[in-house]
Structure formats: C-alpha cells, structure tokens
Design an enzyme around this catalytic site. Structure first.
Site, short mmCIF file in Angstrom:
data_model
loop_
_atom_site.label_atom_id
_atom_site.label_comp_id
_atom_site.label_asym_id
_atom_site.label_seq_id
_atom_site.Cartn_x
_atom_site.Cartn_y
_atom_site.Cartn_z
N ILE A 106 -5.21 -1.12 -4.04
CA ILE A 106 -6.32 -0.86 -3.12
C ILE A 106 -5.92 0.40 -2.38
O ILE A 106 -5.03 0.39 -1.53
CB ILE A 106 -6.53 -2.02 -2.13
N PRO A 107 -6.56 1.53 -2.71
CA PRO A 107 -6.03 2.84 -2.27
C PRO A 107 -6.33 3.20 -0.82
O PRO A 107 -7.04 4.16 -0.52
CB PRO A 107 -6.72 3.80 -3.24
N CYS A 108 -5.73 2.44 0.11
CA CYS A 108 -5.91 2.77 1.52
C CYS A 108 -5.29 4.12 1.85
O CYS A 108 -5.62 4.73 2.88
CB CYS A 108 -5.34 1.66 2.40
N HIS A 109 -4.40 4.61 0.99
CA HIS A 109 -3.79 5.92 1.22
C HIS A 109 -4.80 7.06 1.04
O HIS A 109 -4.53 8.19 1.45
CB HIS A 109 -2.60 6.13 0.27
#
Length: 353
Positions: free
Chosen positions: A316-319
C-alpha cells in the site's frame, strides 16, 4: 544492517585494528556471543563471517543483540552515570518489563532526571531503548527461523525466561492445542532498504513493515488482539510469495504486487488505503488530493492519520503521498527510505515506458 561487502570488510578491518576513527560510525554485532560493540572494543576479535554491521545502535538492538559490557557501545564517547548504569542493568535482567514512573522512583531518582540522563548518554530515549530491547528479543528468533519459542539461543542471553516472556508478551503465547486459537506466522525478510517483517497465515498477508519502524511493537500487538491470534516464527506460502515479489520489486522487475492482503482497519482507513493503491508508480499525490478523491475534502488530517496507520509498507504505497507544498513529508520507515522508494519507482517507471 549493512549489506555492502566492501563496506563490511572495511568496517571489519577497523574493528580488528581498533581504529578509533570509526567509533560511532558503525556498530559490530557478534552472532556467536549476541553482543554488539564499537570499533575499539578490547575484546577478542571474532571471525568475519560471525559479524554483522549496523549504522546505529537501535538497529542492533532490534536485531536482538545486547550492548557489550566491556566496551559499552551505547555510551561512547560519554561516561555513563551510576543511575544510567543501574537502569541498563535492570533492563537486561528483566527485558520484558514495561517501565513506569514508579519504577524510577524505587531507584531514588525522579523519572524526568533518569530519562534526561539516559538520552544524554545514549542518544535515544529510554522508551526507545527498552522497546527496542523487547522487540529485539522477539525478532531475533524470527530472524533465525526458530520454530519453538523456548529454544534458548546460543547468543548468550542473560535470561532464558526473559527471552520467552518478551516474545510472548509481544507475539502472544503459543496455543496449547492445535485449533485452540488463530496462529499467524512472522518471517524476517532482508531487503536493500533493511530487514522487514511479514506476518501472515496461509491466506493473507496482514503486516509488512521495516523492523526498525517506530511503533512496530504496538502494531504487532494490535494485530494480535484484533485477530485473537498468537504469532510464531515461521513461513507460509503467503510469506514466501511476498518475499519473492519484494526481491523482484527491488530488482526493478515488478511494480504491481499480487500477494493477497487483509486490510485491518476502519471503513475510513480502508477507503484511504484503496485510494493509495490507485496512485501509479512513479507518480505522487497529496493528502489534500486524497481527501478530496474520497469525498472528505476537510479530512486532510484524518487522511494523514490513516496513511500513517498503514501496516503494509510498499504494497500500500503510502510513500507516494507528499505534502501539498511539495515537501516529502513523513514516513514510518524514515524519510530517507521514502525518498529512495520514490526515486526507485521513478527510475523503474522511466525504464518501463
């Protein structure tokens, strides 16, 4: 943990030669004794293959190593006060203990004084040290692939019961009978950006985090309580799949993960996480834009909190979420990792066009 062979050999030479120029630059952990030292430790030098090297003491603690009593690596270049020495000794005698203000008062010290002296000596807060020590005990067995919690490690821990208690308080007690409780399995995964921890069963991946992430212990406990599960060292087909996919991701050969995941959060958090999955690799979004997309334009702060509650790093690409100003913003795994991931995906995206 440092993986580059050239750097490791340079650090090993410095350790053998007791090169003071490297004190504070790296910490050497010795697999056969379970301790970590600074460069000028007077102890007998280990073989190269028995050494691991870390850039900071907290990473060594999280890997399950304890400070060497001969060179006191955490105190360098400071001299430890009698109070700090006593606190450290008590932590080592009972590493699973969660300290309260009353515990400092028993030592005849004001809690604020004790914490201030600890921070001055170690460069980290007492809470960070104690938490890293507890987590390190649990993560050590996972890193070594131990199947049975009470198998005493050969790393020279002061207390076998301390090891077991620290593990079980974080991961949960093992089930007495098969089927009595849900069982999840934790696996240590080495990556270019440092070791990660996966927690899964045979159906889903529940957690994937860098082992030095702030608050990881609380995340594990939250997962364990919500799933009414115990967590044991081991691997599943899911943990094998995510390890393979991570290797491909870091080799620029994969950008879309296929590992089945389980979202453990509120409806709002799930809505935010699904929005994050729609951000293409090589691109970024903002907290404000995400809030607008999910129909809560005034919920920027709530979106930020949900972003931080993500337990599936990279997948989950919260970056990929930055501040409206263009600043990179925070990241649970550290701002340096966030920037590396963004650069990595930008380069991958260009190569993929």
């Amino acid at each position: 943990m440092i993986e580059d062979e050239k750097i490791k050999k340079k650090y090993y030479d410095a350790l053998v030669n007791k090169d003071a120029n490297y004190d504070g630059i790296f910490f050497a952990a010795i697999k056969t004794t379970g301790v970590f030292c600074h460069a000028t430790c007077p102890a007998k030098k280990p073989k190269y293959e028995n050494c691991l090297f870390f850039q900071d003491a907290q990473s060594a603690l999280l890997a399950g190593f304890r400070p060497c009593k001969r060179c006191n690596p955490l105190s360098y270049p400071h001299e430890l006060s009698p109070l700090v020495k006593e606190i450290v000794s008590m932590v080592e005698q009972n590493p699973e203990k969660r300290w309260k203000d009353e515990d400092f008062k028993v030592l005849g010290a004001h809690p604020a004084t004790a914490r201030r002296q600890f921070k001055q000596a170690y460069g980290m807060t007492f809470v960070q040290y104690a938490r890293a020590r507890r987590m390190g005990l649990a993560l050590q067995s996972i890193r070594l692939g131990e199947k049975v919690i009470d198998a005493q490690l050969n790393a020279g821990y002061d207390s076998a019961s301390g090891f077991n208690d620290a593990f079980s308080k974080i991961m949960g007690n093992p089930p007495i009978k098969k089927g009595e409780i849900n069982v999840l399995y934790a696996k240590w995964i080495n990556t270019k950006l440092g070791p990660m921890l996966s927690i899964s069963d045979e159906e889903f991946l529940y957690l994937l985090e860098f082992v030095d992430r702030r608050g990881l212990e609380r995340e594990i406990e939250r997962l364990r309580n919500r799933r009414k599960a115990t967590i044991l060292p081991g691997e599943t087909k899911i943990s094998r799949q995510i390890e393979e996919e991570l290797n491909l991701y870091f080799e620029n050969k994969l950008i879309h993960f296929q590992t089945p995941v389980f979202f453990l959060g509120s409806d709002f958090q799930k809505k935010v996480w699904n929005a994050l999955l729609k951000i293409p690799a090589g691109e970024v979004s903002t907290y404000k834009k995400i809030a607008s997309e999910i129909g809560t334009p005034d919920g920027v702060r709530a979106v930020g909190n949900a972003n931080g509650a993500n337990q599936l790093a990279i997948i989950i690409p919260c970056h990929r979420v930055i501040q409206t100003s263009g600043e990179i913003g925070g990241y649970g795994g550290g701002r340096e990792r966030k920037q590396w991931l963004l650069d990595h995906e930008q380069n991958f995206h260009k190569e993929d066009l």
